[in-house]
Scaffold this active site. Structure first.
Site, PDB file in Angstrom:
ATOM      1  N   ASN A 170      -2.391  -1.405  12.487  1.00 49.38           N
ATOM      2  CA  ASN A 170      -3.246  -2.374  13.392  1.00 49.38           C
ATOM      3  C   ASN A 170      -4.542  -2.060  12.439  1.00 49.38           C
ATOM      4  O   ASN A 170      -5.074  -1.490  11.680  1.00 49.38           O
ATOM      5  CB  ASN A 170      -3.069  -1.934  14.722  1.00 49.38           C
ATOM      6  N   PHE A 218       1.615  10.766   2.362  1.00 52.69           N
ATOM      7  CA  PHE A 218       0.879   9.912   3.665  1.00 52.69           C
ATOM      8  C   PHE A 218       2.017   9.101   4.095  1.00 52.69           C
ATOM      9  O   PHE A 218       2.775   9.320   4.769  1.00 52.69           O
ATOM     10  CB  PHE A 218      -0.369   9.682   3.365  1.00 52.69           C
ATOM     11  N   HIS A 272      -1.447   4.458  16.643  1.00 48.23           N
ATOM     12  CA  HIS A 272      -0.714   3.699  16.387  1.00 48.23           C
ATOM     13  C   HIS A 272       0.692   3.606  16.893  1.00 48.23           C
ATOM     14  O   HIS A 272       1.171   4.734  17.415  1.00 48.23           O
ATOM     15  CB  HIS A 272      -0.298   3.814  14.711  1.00 48.23           C
ATOM     16  N   PHE A 286       4.527   0.906   8.831  1.00 44.58           N
ATOM     17  CA  PHE A 286       4.287   1.833   7.721  1.00 44.58           C
ATOM     18  C   PHE A 286       5.432   2.798   7.942  1.00 44.58           C
ATOM     19  O   PHE A 286       5.649   3.292   9.405  1.00 44.58           O
ATOM     20  CB  PHE A 286       3.151   2.455   7.405  1.00 44.58           C
ATOM     21  N   ARG A 337       0.803  -1.081   0.061  1.00 43.83           N
ATOM     22  CA  ARG A 337       0.017  -0.003  -0.034  1.00 43.83           C
ATOM     23  C   ARG A 337       0.804   1.352  -0.156  1.00 43.83           C
ATOM     24  O   ARG A 337       1.894   1.388   0.705  1.00 43.83           O
ATOM     25  CB  ARG A 337      -0.793  -0.060   1.409  1.00 43.83           C
ATOM     26  N   GLN A 393       3.164   1.084   3.342  1.00 42.36           N
ATOM     27  CA  GLN A 393       2.799   0.188   4.168  1.00 42.36           C
ATOM     28  C   GLN A 393       3.247  -1.108   3.700  1.00 42.36           C
ATOM     29  O   GLN A 393       3.308  -1.446   2.605  1.00 42.36           O
ATOM     30  CB  GLN A 393       1.309   0.185   4.512  1.00 42.36           C
ATOM     31  N   LEU A 443      -2.524  10.210  14.015  1.00 47.20           N
ATOM     32  CA  LEU A 443      -2.261   9.090  14.170  1.00 47.20           C
ATOM     33  C   LEU A 443      -1.706   8.717  15.476  1.00 47.20           C
ATOM     34  O   LEU A 443      -1.433   7.630  16.059  1.00 47.20           O
ATOM     35  CB  LEU A 443      -1.252   8.246  13.098  1.00 47.20           C
TER      36      LEU A 443
END
Length: 578
Positions: free
Chosen positions: A394, A350, A418, A405, A345, A353, A414
Protein backbone atom coordinates in the site's frame (compact mmCIF):
# COMPACT_ATOMS: atom_id res chain seq x y z
CA UNK A 1 4.30 111.61 24.87
CA UNK A 2 2.89 111.16 21.44
CA UNK A 3 -0.75 111.10 20.53
CA UNK A 4 -2.59 107.82 21.18
CA UNK A 5 0.67 106.29 22.36
CA UNK A 6 -1.09 104.38 25.14
CA UNK A 7 -4.31 103.74 23.26
CA UNK A 8 -3.83 99.94 23.60
CA UNK A 9 -3.05 100.01 27.31
CA UNK A 10 -6.62 99.10 28.22
CA UNK A 11 -7.74 97.98 31.62
CA UNK A 12 -9.79 95.15 30.09
CA UNK A 13 -9.43 92.33 27.55
CA UNK A 14 -11.50 91.85 24.47
CA UNK A 15 -13.54 88.79 23.60
CA UNK A 16 -11.00 87.81 20.94
CA UNK A 17 -8.11 88.03 23.43
CA UNK A 18 -10.09 85.97 25.93
CA UNK A 19 -10.84 83.32 23.34
CA UNK A 20 -7.35 83.02 21.86
CA UNK A 21 -4.97 83.83 24.70
CA UNK A 22 -6.67 83.58 28.07
CA UNK A 23 -9.85 81.76 29.08
CA UNK A 24 -11.81 79.01 27.36
CA UNK A 25 -10.66 76.03 25.32
CA UNK A 26 -8.07 77.19 22.82
CA UNK A 27 -8.10 75.71 19.35
CA UNK A 28 -4.79 74.26 18.21
CA UNK A 29 -2.87 76.57 15.97
CA UNK A 30 -0.68 73.73 14.79
CA UNK A 31 -1.01 72.25 11.34
CA UNK A 32 -2.84 68.99 10.72
CA UNK A 33 0.21 67.07 9.52
CA UNK A 34 1.54 63.95 11.19
CA UNK A 35 5.22 64.57 10.59
CA UNK A 36 7.58 61.66 11.13
CA UNK A 37 10.00 62.17 14.06
CA UNK A 38 13.46 63.37 13.07
CA UNK A 39 15.29 60.21 14.15
CA UNK A 40 12.93 57.77 12.32
CA UNK A 41 13.34 56.15 8.91
CA UNK A 42 10.63 57.17 6.42
CA UNK A 43 10.56 53.66 4.97
CA UNK A 44 10.49 51.37 8.02
CA UNK A 45 8.98 54.05 10.34
CA UNK A 46 11.49 52.91 12.98
CA UNK A 47 14.53 54.72 14.45
CA UNK A 48 17.44 54.69 12.00
CA UNK A 49 21.01 53.53 12.71
CA UNK A 50 22.82 54.43 9.48
CA UNK A 51 21.06 57.59 8.25
CA UNK A 52 20.87 58.73 4.64
CA UNK A 53 18.65 61.20 2.82
CA UNK A 54 17.29 62.03 -0.61
CA UNK A 55 17.82 65.42 -2.29
CA UNK A 56 14.44 66.55 -0.86
CA UNK A 57 15.77 66.12 2.69
CA UNK A 58 13.75 63.06 3.79
CA UNK A 59 15.81 60.83 6.09
CA UNK A 60 15.94 57.02 5.72
CA UNK A 61 17.98 54.15 7.05
CA UNK A 62 20.38 53.27 4.27
CA UNK A 63 19.96 49.55 4.98
CA UNK A 64 16.26 49.88 4.06
CA UNK A 65 16.55 52.50 1.32
CA UNK A 66 19.17 50.87 -0.94
CA UNK A 67 17.27 47.54 -1.44
CA UNK A 68 14.02 49.43 -2.10
CA UNK A 69 15.60 51.68 -4.73
CA UNK A 70 17.36 48.78 -6.43
CA UNK A 71 14.07 46.88 -6.66
CA UNK A 72 11.54 49.60 -7.53
CA UNK A 73 13.77 52.40 -8.97
CA UNK A 74 11.71 55.08 -7.27
CA UNK A 75 11.56 57.33 -4.19
CA UNK A 76 9.54 55.66 -1.41
CA UNK A 77 8.02 58.98 -0.30
CA UNK A 78 7.31 60.87 -3.52
CA UNK A 79 7.17 57.98 -5.99
CA UNK A 80 9.55 59.80 -8.38
CA UNK A 81 12.38 58.01 -10.16
CA UNK A 82 15.64 57.88 -8.22
CA UNK A 83 18.95 56.05 -8.41
CA UNK A 84 21.42 55.01 -5.76
CA UNK A 85 23.82 57.78 -6.89
CA UNK A 86 21.37 60.41 -5.64
CA UNK A 87 21.33 59.00 -2.11
CA UNK A 88 23.35 61.09 0.37
CA UNK A 89 25.00 59.33 3.31
CA UNK A 90 24.63 61.46 6.48
CA UNK A 91 27.14 61.85 9.30
CA UNK A 92 25.26 62.79 12.48
CA UNK A 93 27.16 63.17 15.73
CA UNK A 94 26.13 61.62 19.05
CA UNK A 95 26.86 62.73 22.60
CA UNK A 96 27.79 60.59 25.57
CA UNK A 97 24.10 59.79 26.17
CA UNK A 98 23.82 58.31 22.68
CA UNK A 99 21.65 61.22 21.48
CA UNK A 100 21.90 62.93 18.09
CA UNK A 101 23.26 66.47 18.46
CA UNK A 102 25.03 69.30 16.64
CA UNK A 103 28.84 68.95 16.79
CA UNK A 104 29.28 72.75 16.93
CA UNK A 105 26.59 74.02 19.30
CA UNK A 106 26.12 70.64 21.03
CA UNK A 107 22.34 71.16 20.95
CA UNK A 108 20.35 67.92 21.03
CA UNK A 109 18.17 67.38 17.96
CA UNK A 110 14.44 67.00 18.68
CA UNK A 111 11.16 67.47 16.81
CA UNK A 112 11.44 71.27 17.12
CA UNK A 113 15.06 71.63 15.99
CA UNK A 114 16.03 73.26 12.70
CA UNK A 115 18.47 70.76 11.21
CA UNK A 116 20.47 71.06 7.98
CA UNK A 117 23.04 68.91 6.16
CA UNK A 118 25.89 69.71 3.80
CA UNK A 119 25.40 67.77 0.55
CA UNK A 120 29.08 67.46 -0.36
CA UNK A 121 30.23 66.05 2.98
CA UNK A 122 27.03 64.68 4.53
CA UNK A 123 27.76 66.38 7.88
CA UNK A 124 24.68 67.44 9.84
CA UNK A 125 24.52 70.67 11.91
CA UNK A 126 21.95 72.87 13.55
CA UNK A 127 20.79 75.75 11.35
CA UNK A 128 22.02 78.32 13.92
CA UNK A 129 25.60 77.15 13.54
CA UNK A 130 25.53 77.14 9.72
CA UNK A 131 23.72 80.50 9.60
CA UNK A 132 26.15 82.28 11.91
CA UNK A 133 29.42 80.73 10.81
CA UNK A 134 28.79 80.10 7.10
CA UNK A 135 25.89 82.11 5.64
CA UNK A 136 26.33 85.41 7.50
CA UNK A 137 30.11 85.19 7.33
CA UNK A 138 29.93 84.12 3.68
CA UNK A 139 32.42 81.40 4.50
CA UNK A 140 31.11 78.33 2.67
CA UNK A 141 33.51 75.76 4.08
CA UNK A 142 32.48 72.73 6.11
CA UNK A 143 32.79 73.44 9.83
CA UNK A 144 34.45 70.06 10.48
CA UNK A 145 36.24 68.95 7.32
CA UNK A 146 36.90 72.42 5.83
CA UNK A 147 35.65 71.29 2.41
CA UNK A 148 34.22 73.97 0.13
CA UNK A 149 30.50 73.98 -0.73
CA UNK A 150 27.89 76.35 -2.17
CA UNK A 151 24.75 77.69 -0.61
CA UNK A 152 22.66 75.35 -2.76
CA UNK A 153 24.42 72.40 -1.11
CA UNK A 154 22.66 73.14 2.18
CA UNK A 155 19.80 70.61 2.56
CA UNK A 156 17.13 71.22 5.18
CA UNK A 157 16.31 68.02 7.05
CA UNK A 158 13.85 69.49 9.53
CA UNK A 159 12.29 72.96 9.93
CA UNK A 160 9.23 73.39 12.18
CA UNK A 161 8.30 76.58 10.30
CA UNK A 162 8.51 75.09 6.78
CA UNK A 163 5.05 73.66 6.07
CA UNK A 164 6.13 72.21 2.71
CA UNK A 165 8.87 70.13 4.31
CA UNK A 166 6.52 69.07 7.11
CA UNK A 167 3.95 67.97 4.53
CA UNK A 168 6.68 66.03 2.73
CA UNK A 169 7.48 64.16 5.97
CA UNK A 170 3.77 63.51 6.68
CA UNK A 171 3.30 59.73 6.90
CA UNK A 172 -0.13 60.04 5.28
CA UNK A 173 1.56 61.23 2.08
CA UNK A 174 4.21 58.51 1.86
CA UNK A 175 3.74 56.87 -1.52
CA UNK A 176 4.82 53.40 -0.41
CA UNK A 177 2.34 53.46 2.48
CA UNK A 178 -0.45 54.60 0.18
CA UNK A 179 0.26 51.66 -2.15
CA UNK A 180 0.27 49.24 0.78
CA UNK A 181 -3.10 50.60 1.97
CA UNK A 182 -4.58 50.35 -1.53
CA UNK A 183 -3.36 46.78 -1.96
CA UNK A 184 -4.72 45.81 1.46
CA UNK A 185 -8.07 47.47 0.70
CA UNK A 186 -8.30 45.68 -2.67
CA UNK A 187 -7.44 42.38 -1.01
CA UNK A 188 -10.07 42.89 1.68
CA UNK A 189 -12.67 43.85 -0.92
CA UNK A 190 -11.83 40.77 -2.99
CA UNK A 191 -12.01 38.39 -0.04
CA UNK A 192 -14.85 39.57 2.13
CA UNK A 193 -16.34 42.61 3.80
CA UNK A 194 -16.69 40.73 7.07
CA UNK A 195 -14.08 41.33 9.73
CA UNK A 196 -12.04 38.25 10.60
CA UNK A 197 -9.90 37.32 13.54
CA UNK A 198 -6.22 36.59 12.82
CA UNK A 199 -6.78 32.83 12.49
CA UNK A 200 -9.66 33.18 10.02
CA UNK A 201 -7.81 35.87 8.09
CA UNK A 202 -4.84 33.52 7.69
CA UNK A 203 -7.05 30.73 6.41
CA UNK A 204 -8.79 33.03 3.93
CA UNK A 205 -5.39 34.24 2.74
CA UNK A 206 -4.27 30.67 2.06
CA UNK A 207 -7.48 30.02 0.13
CA UNK A 208 -6.93 33.09 -2.03
CA UNK A 209 -3.30 32.10 -2.69
CA UNK A 210 -4.38 28.63 -3.75
CA UNK A 211 -7.06 30.14 -5.96
CA UNK A 212 -4.53 32.37 -7.70
CA UNK A 213 -2.12 29.46 -8.09
CA UNK A 214 -4.86 27.34 -9.69
CA UNK A 215 -5.74 30.16 -12.06
CA UNK A 216 -2.08 30.54 -13.04
CA UNK A 217 -1.82 26.79 -13.64
CA UNK A 218 -4.99 26.80 -15.75
CA UNK A 219 -6.99 24.67 -13.33
CA UNK A 220 -10.66 25.56 -13.69
CA UNK A 221 -13.07 25.34 -10.81
CA UNK A 222 -15.78 22.71 -11.18
CA UNK A 223 -19.36 24.04 -11.12
CA UNK A 224 -21.52 23.32 -8.10
CA UNK A 225 -23.91 21.18 -10.13
CA UNK A 226 -21.06 18.82 -11.02
CA UNK A 227 -19.94 18.54 -7.40
CA UNK A 228 -23.46 17.84 -6.17
CA UNK A 229 -24.16 15.30 -8.89
CA UNK A 230 -24.23 11.81 -7.45
CA UNK A 231 -21.97 9.29 -9.11
CA UNK A 232 -23.33 5.83 -9.66
CA UNK A 233 -21.58 3.27 -7.50
CA UNK A 234 -20.23 0.10 -9.11
CA UNK A 235 -22.31 -2.67 -7.50
CA UNK A 236 -21.57 -5.43 -9.98
CA UNK A 237 -20.03 -7.65 -7.28
CA UNK A 238 -23.29 -7.67 -5.26
CA UNK A 239 -25.78 -7.12 -8.11
CA UNK A 240 -27.40 -10.54 -7.66
CA UNK A 241 -27.91 -10.00 -3.94
CA UNK A 242 -29.26 -6.47 -4.43
CA UNK A 243 -31.72 -7.84 -7.00
CA UNK A 244 -33.48 -9.61 -4.11
CA UNK A 245 -34.33 -6.13 -2.73
CA UNK A 246 -33.27 -6.91 0.85
CA UNK A 247 -33.92 -4.55 3.73
CA UNK A 248 -31.31 -3.72 6.34
CA UNK A 249 -32.75 -6.33 8.71
CA UNK A 250 -32.36 -8.99 6.01
CA UNK A 251 -28.60 -8.55 5.64
CA UNK A 252 -27.90 -7.46 9.24
CA UNK A 253 -30.24 -9.22 11.68
CA UNK A 254 -31.40 -6.89 14.44
CA UNK A 255 -30.66 -3.71 12.46
CA UNK A 256 -33.96 -2.14 11.41
CA UNK A 257 -33.56 1.25 9.74
CA UNK A 258 -36.15 3.42 8.06
CA UNK A 259 -35.81 5.81 5.14
CA UNK A 260 -36.38 8.68 7.62
CA UNK A 261 -38.95 10.32 5.37
CA UNK A 262 -41.25 11.13 8.29
CA UNK A 263 -38.57 12.93 10.29
CA UNK A 264 -37.28 14.72 7.19
CA UNK A 265 -40.75 15.98 6.27
CA UNK A 266 -41.26 17.14 9.87
CA UNK A 267 -38.11 19.24 9.99
CA UNK A 268 -37.84 20.41 6.37
CA UNK A 269 -40.40 22.26 4.27
CA UNK A 270 -38.73 21.08 1.06
CA UNK A 271 -39.69 17.45 1.73
CA UNK A 272 -43.03 15.92 0.83
CA UNK A 273 -45.22 15.29 3.86
CA UNK A 274 -44.92 11.69 5.04
CA UNK A 275 -46.68 10.28 8.11
CA UNK A 276 -45.63 6.62 7.90
CA UNK A 277 -42.32 4.82 8.21
CA UNK A 278 -40.83 2.82 5.35
CA UNK A 279 -38.01 0.40 5.97
CA UNK A 280 -34.82 1.24 4.09
CA UNK A 281 -33.31 -1.14 1.56
CA UNK A 282 -29.79 -2.38 2.18
CA UNK A 283 -26.95 -0.56 0.46
CA UNK A 284 -24.16 -2.18 -1.51
CA UNK A 285 -21.57 -1.68 1.23
CA UNK A 286 -23.91 -3.25 3.81
CA UNK A 287 -24.35 -6.30 1.59
CA UNK A 288 -20.56 -6.55 1.20
CA UNK A 289 -20.08 -6.45 4.96
CA UNK A 290 -22.69 -9.22 5.29
CA UNK A 291 -20.73 -11.27 2.75
CA UNK A 292 -17.53 -10.83 4.76
CA UNK A 293 -19.32 -11.96 7.93
CA UNK A 294 -20.54 -15.08 6.11
CA UNK A 295 -16.97 -15.82 5.01
CA UNK A 296 -15.89 -15.69 8.63
CA UNK A 297 -18.79 -18.00 9.60
CA UNK A 298 -17.89 -20.51 6.87
CA UNK A 299 -14.41 -20.71 8.38
CA UNK A 300 -12.66 -22.17 5.32
CA UNK A 301 -9.32 -21.33 3.73
CA UNK A 302 -8.88 -20.49 0.06
CA UNK A 303 -6.20 -21.96 -2.19
CA UNK A 304 -4.71 -20.32 -5.29
CA UNK A 305 -1.79 -21.30 -7.52
CA UNK A 306 0.51 -18.58 -8.89
CA UNK A 307 2.15 -19.89 -12.07
CA UNK A 308 5.34 -17.89 -12.63
CA UNK A 309 8.11 -18.08 -15.20
CA UNK A 310 10.35 -19.71 -12.54
CA UNK A 311 7.80 -22.23 -11.29
CA UNK A 312 4.54 -22.50 -9.39
CA UNK A 313 3.68 -21.09 -5.97
CA UNK A 314 0.75 -22.55 -4.02
CA UNK A 315 -0.70 -20.08 -1.52
CA UNK A 316 -3.25 -20.52 1.23
CA UNK A 317 -5.64 -17.59 1.78
CA UNK A 318 -7.01 -16.74 5.23
CA UNK A 319 -10.59 -16.12 4.10
CA UNK A 320 -11.86 -16.63 7.66
CA UNK A 321 -9.46 -14.08 9.18
CA UNK A 322 -9.10 -11.48 6.41
CA UNK A 323 -12.25 -11.90 4.29
CA UNK A 324 -12.23 -8.44 2.70
CA UNK A 325 -8.64 -8.70 1.45
CA UNK A 326 -9.07 -12.33 0.34
CA UNK A 327 -12.22 -11.46 -1.62
CA UNK A 328 -10.31 -8.68 -3.41
CA UNK A 329 -7.42 -11.03 -4.31
CA UNK A 330 -9.60 -13.98 -5.37
CA UNK A 331 -11.86 -11.76 -7.49
CA UNK A 332 -8.86 -10.26 -9.31
CA UNK A 333 -7.48 -13.77 -9.89
CA UNK A 334 -10.79 -14.99 -11.37
CA UNK A 335 -10.89 -11.97 -13.69
CA UNK A 336 -7.38 -12.76 -14.96
CA UNK A 337 -6.13 -9.39 -13.73
CA UNK A 338 -2.73 -10.78 -12.71
CA UNK A 339 -2.13 -12.77 -15.91
CA UNK A 340 1.10 -11.85 -17.75
CA UNK A 341 2.17 -9.33 -15.11
CA UNK A 342 5.67 -9.12 -13.66
CA UNK A 343 7.28 -8.89 -10.24
CA UNK A 344 8.65 -5.36 -10.51
CA UNK A 345 10.54 -5.18 -7.19
CA UNK A 346 12.85 -7.66 -5.47
CA UNK A 347 14.88 -7.12 -2.29
CA UNK A 348 17.00 -10.05 -1.12
CA UNK A 349 16.41 -11.19 2.46
CA UNK A 350 13.24 -9.10 2.46
CA UNK A 351 10.50 -9.63 -0.15
CA UNK A 352 9.36 -9.75 -3.78
CA UNK A 353 6.50 -7.48 -4.94
CA UNK A 354 4.09 -7.77 -7.86
CA UNK A 355 0.48 -7.30 -8.92
CA UNK A 356 0.95 -4.11 -10.97
CA UNK A 357 -0.10 -4.50 -14.63
CA UNK A 358 2.00 -1.44 -15.57
CA UNK A 359 5.15 -2.91 -14.02
CA UNK A 360 6.11 0.44 -12.50
CA UNK A 361 4.95 -0.04 -8.93
CA UNK A 362 2.52 2.88 -9.14
CA UNK A 363 -0.42 1.24 -10.95
CA UNK A 364 -3.10 -1.29 -10.18
CA UNK A 365 -6.80 -1.19 -9.28
CA UNK A 366 -8.84 -3.03 -6.68
CA UNK A 367 -11.73 -5.39 -7.45
CA UNK A 368 -14.16 -2.65 -6.40
CA UNK A 369 -13.39 -0.63 -9.52
CA UNK A 370 -11.21 2.27 -10.70
CA UNK A 371 -10.34 4.69 -7.93
CA UNK A 372 -11.81 2.46 -5.21
CA UNK A 373 -9.59 1.43 -2.30
CA UNK A 374 -9.79 -1.55 0.03
CA UNK A 375 -9.55 -0.87 3.75
CA UNK A 376 -6.82 -2.42 5.88
CA UNK A 377 -7.63 -5.65 7.71
CA UNK A 378 -5.57 -6.75 10.71
CA UNK A 379 -5.80 -9.82 12.93
CA UNK A 380 -3.71 -10.57 16.00
CA UNK A 381 -3.14 -14.12 14.72
CA UNK A 382 -1.48 -12.90 11.52
CA UNK A 383 2.12 -11.63 11.71
CA UNK A 384 5.07 -11.12 9.36
CA UNK A 385 7.10 -13.64 11.35
CA UNK A 386 8.29 -16.18 8.77
CA UNK A 387 9.19 -16.82 5.14
CA UNK A 388 6.43 -16.93 2.54
CA UNK A 389 3.94 -14.52 4.13
CA UNK A 390 1.52 -13.08 1.52
CA UNK A 391 0.58 -9.46 2.29
CA UNK A 392 -0.85 -6.39 0.58
CA UNK A 393 1.36 -3.49 -0.59
CA UNK A 394 0.00 0.00 0.00
CA UNK A 395 0.92 3.66 -0.10
CA UNK A 396 -0.61 4.55 3.26
CA UNK A 397 -3.47 3.71 5.55
CA UNK A 398 -6.48 2.06 3.82
CA UNK A 399 -4.97 2.34 0.32
CA UNK A 400 -4.91 -1.32 -0.76
CA UNK A 401 -5.41 -2.01 -4.46
CA UNK A 402 -3.98 -4.97 -6.38
CA UNK A 403 -0.27 -5.04 -5.48
CA UNK A 404 0.98 -7.70 -3.06
CA UNK A 405 4.31 -9.04 -1.82
CA UNK A 406 5.77 -12.29 -0.48
CA UNK A 407 8.36 -12.17 2.29
CA UNK A 408 11.71 -14.00 2.19
CA UNK A 409 12.11 -13.78 5.97
CA UNK A 410 10.32 -12.38 9.03
CA UNK A 411 9.59 -8.65 8.98
CA UNK A 412 7.76 -7.81 12.18
CA UNK A 413 8.05 -4.08 11.55
CA UNK A 414 5.36 -4.52 8.87
CA UNK A 415 2.77 -5.79 11.38
CA UNK A 416 -0.35 -3.59 11.64
CA UNK A 417 0.92 -1.68 8.58
CA UNK A 418 0.28 -4.15 5.74
CA UNK A 419 -2.71 -6.52 5.63
CA UNK A 420 -1.69 -10.21 5.74
CA UNK A 421 -4.09 -12.48 3.87
CA UNK A 422 -2.19 -15.68 3.07
CA UNK A 423 1.00 -17.74 3.09
CA UNK A 424 2.99 -19.93 0.69
CA UNK A 425 2.31 -23.64 1.34
CA UNK A 426 3.91 -25.09 -1.78
CA UNK A 427 6.71 -24.15 -4.16
CA UNK A 428 9.54 -23.36 -1.75
CA UNK A 429 12.12 -24.08 -4.45
CA UNK A 430 10.40 -21.58 -6.75
CA UNK A 431 10.58 -18.97 -4.02
CA UNK A 432 14.31 -19.68 -3.63
CA UNK A 433 14.88 -19.20 -7.35
CA UNK A 434 12.99 -15.91 -7.25
CA UNK A 435 15.13 -14.66 -4.35
CA UNK A 436 18.33 -15.68 -6.10
CA UNK A 437 17.55 -13.50 -9.15
CA UNK A 438 19.99 -10.63 -9.64
CA UNK A 439 18.66 -7.09 -9.46
CA UNK A 440 19.73 -3.85 -11.06
CA UNK A 441 19.68 -0.37 -9.60
CA UNK A 442 16.21 0.46 -8.37
CA UNK A 443 15.54 -3.06 -7.01
CA UNK A 444 14.25 -4.29 -10.37
CA UNK A 445 15.14 -7.87 -11.39
CA UNK A 446 17.65 -8.11 -14.22
CA UNK A 447 15.81 -11.12 -15.67
CA UNK A 448 12.09 -10.43 -15.79
CA UNK A 449 10.03 -12.65 -13.49
CA UNK A 450 6.52 -12.97 -14.90
CA UNK A 451 3.30 -14.14 -13.30
CA UNK A 452 1.87 -16.11 -16.22
CA UNK A 453 -1.57 -16.91 -14.78
CA UNK A 454 -3.45 -17.63 -11.57
CA UNK A 455 -5.73 -20.54 -10.86
CA UNK A 456 -8.24 -20.66 -7.98
CA UNK A 457 -8.61 -24.16 -6.50
CA UNK A 458 -10.78 -23.50 -3.42
CA UNK A 459 -13.03 -20.44 -3.31
CA UNK A 460 -14.93 -19.91 -0.01
CA UNK A 461 -16.35 -16.68 -1.41
CA UNK A 462 -18.85 -18.54 -3.60
CA UNK A 463 -20.07 -20.64 -0.67
CA UNK A 464 -20.46 -17.56 1.52
CA UNK A 465 -22.40 -15.71 -1.17
CA UNK A 466 -24.68 -18.72 -1.68
CA UNK A 467 -25.43 -18.90 2.05
CA UNK A 468 -26.05 -15.16 2.20
CA UNK A 469 -28.39 -15.32 -0.79
CA UNK A 470 -30.36 -18.14 0.83
CA UNK A 471 -30.58 -16.27 4.13
CA UNK A 472 -31.81 -13.10 2.39
CA UNK A 473 -34.43 -14.99 0.40
CA UNK A 474 -35.67 -16.72 3.55
CA UNK A 475 -35.88 -13.42 5.43
CA UNK A 476 -37.73 -11.75 2.54
CA UNK A 477 -40.22 -14.65 2.33
CA UNK A 478 -40.94 -14.51 6.07
CA UNK A 479 -41.58 -10.78 5.86
CA UNK A 480 -43.91 -11.20 2.90
CA UNK A 481 -45.83 -13.95 4.69
CA UNK A 482 -46.30 -11.72 7.73
CA UNK A 483 -47.59 -8.92 5.53
CA UNK A 484 -50.00 -11.25 3.69
CA UNK A 485 -51.29 -12.68 6.99
CA UNK A 486 -52.67 -9.33 8.08
CA UNK A 487 -56.52 -9.45 7.84
CA UNK A 488 -58.00 -7.35 5.09
CA UNK A 489 -60.42 -5.83 7.61
CA UNK A 490 -57.46 -4.48 9.60
CA UNK A 491 -55.85 -3.01 6.45
CA UNK A 492 -59.07 -1.21 5.44
CA UNK A 493 -60.07 -0.08 8.93
CA UNK A 494 -59.71 3.65 9.62
CA UNK A 495 -60.32 3.70 13.35
CA UNK A 496 -59.31 0.14 14.33
CA UNK A 497 -56.03 -1.63 14.83
CA UNK A 498 -53.09 -0.52 12.71
CA UNK A 499 -51.25 -2.85 10.37
CA UNK A 500 -48.10 -2.70 12.50
CA UNK A 501 -50.02 -3.76 15.62
CA UNK A 502 -51.58 -6.69 13.79
CA UNK A 503 -48.20 -7.85 12.45
CA UNK A 504 -46.76 -7.68 15.97
CA UNK A 505 -49.58 -9.86 17.27
CA UNK A 506 -49.05 -12.42 14.51
CA UNK A 507 -45.38 -12.61 15.41
CA UNK A 508 -46.39 -13.44 18.97
CA UNK A 509 -48.65 -16.20 17.67
CA UNK A 510 -45.79 -17.78 15.71
CA UNK A 511 -43.62 -17.87 18.80
CA UNK A 512 -46.34 -19.27 21.07
CA UNK A 513 -45.22 -22.88 20.61
CA UNK A 514 -41.76 -22.09 21.88
CA UNK A 515 -42.81 -20.07 24.93
CA UNK A 516 -46.50 -20.07 25.77
CA UNK A 517 -45.97 -18.27 29.04
CA UNK A 518 -44.23 -15.37 27.33
CA UNK A 519 -47.13 -15.15 24.87
CA UNK A 520 -49.57 -14.79 27.73
CA UNK A 521 -47.47 -12.07 29.36
CA UNK A 522 -47.04 -10.23 26.05
CA UNK A 523 -50.77 -10.46 25.27
CA UNK A 524 -51.55 -9.13 28.74
CA UNK A 525 -49.23 -6.13 28.26
CA UNK A 526 -50.14 -5.22 24.70
CA UNK A 527 -53.82 -6.04 24.45
CA UNK A 528 -55.18 -5.62 27.96
CA UNK A 529 -53.46 -2.29 28.56
CA UNK A 530 -54.70 -0.71 25.33
CA UNK A 531 -58.03 -2.51 24.78
CA UNK A 532 -59.09 -3.52 28.30
CA UNK A 533 -59.57 -7.26 27.64
CA UNK A 534 -58.44 -9.96 30.07
CA UNK A 535 -55.55 -12.09 28.81
CA UNK A 536 -56.86 -15.21 30.56
CA UNK A 537 -59.68 -15.46 28.01
CA UNK A 538 -57.30 -16.31 25.12
CA UNK A 539 -54.67 -18.71 26.37
CA UNK A 540 -54.05 -20.50 23.12
CA UNK A 541 -53.52 -19.60 19.47
CA UNK A 542 -57.08 -20.19 18.37
CA UNK A 543 -58.45 -17.84 21.03
CA UNK A 544 -55.95 -15.09 20.13
CA UNK A 545 -56.78 -15.42 16.41
CA UNK A 546 -60.53 -15.29 17.11
CA UNK A 547 -60.00 -12.31 19.38
CA UNK A 548 -58.20 -10.41 16.58
CA UNK A 549 -60.95 -11.23 14.10
CA UNK A 550 -63.61 -10.02 16.52
CA UNK A 551 -61.75 -6.79 17.17
CA UNK A 552 -61.28 -6.09 13.43
CA UNK A 553 -64.95 -6.86 12.76
CA UNK A 554 -66.06 -4.51 15.56
CA UNK A 555 -64.37 -1.61 13.81
CA UNK A 556 -65.46 -2.52 10.27
CA UNK A 557 -68.18 -0.55 8.52
CA UNK A 558 -71.80 -1.63 9.07
CA UNK A 559 -74.16 -2.85 6.35
CA UNK A 560 -75.49 0.63 5.67
CA UNK A 561 -71.98 1.87 4.85
CA UNK A 562 -71.73 4.07 7.95
CA UNK A 563 -68.72 3.87 10.21
CA UNK A 564 -69.40 2.49 13.66
CA UNK A 565 -67.91 4.74 16.34
CA UNK A 566 -66.91 3.27 19.69
CA UNK A 567 -65.30 4.89 22.65
CA UNK A 568 -61.85 3.67 23.60
CA UNK A 569 -59.95 4.19 26.77
CA UNK A 570 -57.03 6.60 26.17
CA UNK A 571 -53.62 5.30 27.26
CA UNK A 572 -49.95 5.92 26.58
CA UNK A 573 -50.07 3.48 23.64
CA UNK A 574 -53.15 5.03 22.06
CA UNK A 575 -52.34 7.81 19.59
CA UNK A 576 -55.85 8.28 18.17
CA UNK A 577 -56.52 11.18 20.57
CA UNK A 578 -53.39 13.17 19.53
Amino acid sequence: MGKNRHSKDRMFITATEWKQEYGGKKTSRRHGYQALPFDHCALSLAPFHTPACTPEGVIFDIENLIPYVLKYKKNPVTGDEISTKQIIRLNISKNNNNEWHCPVTFKIFNDNSHVVAIKTTGNVYSYEAVNELNIKAKNYTDLISGEKFSKSDIITLQDPTNTDLIALRDINNFKHLVEVREDAAAERAAVSTVRHNPTTAGIMKQIEEKKRADEAAGISKKPLSTLLQKTEEDCSDVAELLALQPLTEDVTPGSVQSEQRASASLTSTSETVCTSHHMRRARAEEVREARYRKMRQVGKKGYVQLQTSLGNLNVELHCDWAPRTCWNFITLCKRGYYDNTCFHRLVKDFMVQGGDPTGTGTGGESALGPGKLVRDEFDSRLKHDSRGILSMANSGQNTNKSQFFITFKGARHLDLVHSIFGRVVGGGATLDRIEATETEEGEKPVVEIRLLRTEVFVNPVEEAEALLSAAIQESVQRRQQREEAVPSAVKSSKGGLSQETAITALKEIERSEENRERLCASAERKTDKDLGVSATSHRDEAEVASFMKSRSASYATDSAGESVTKKRRTGYSDFSSW
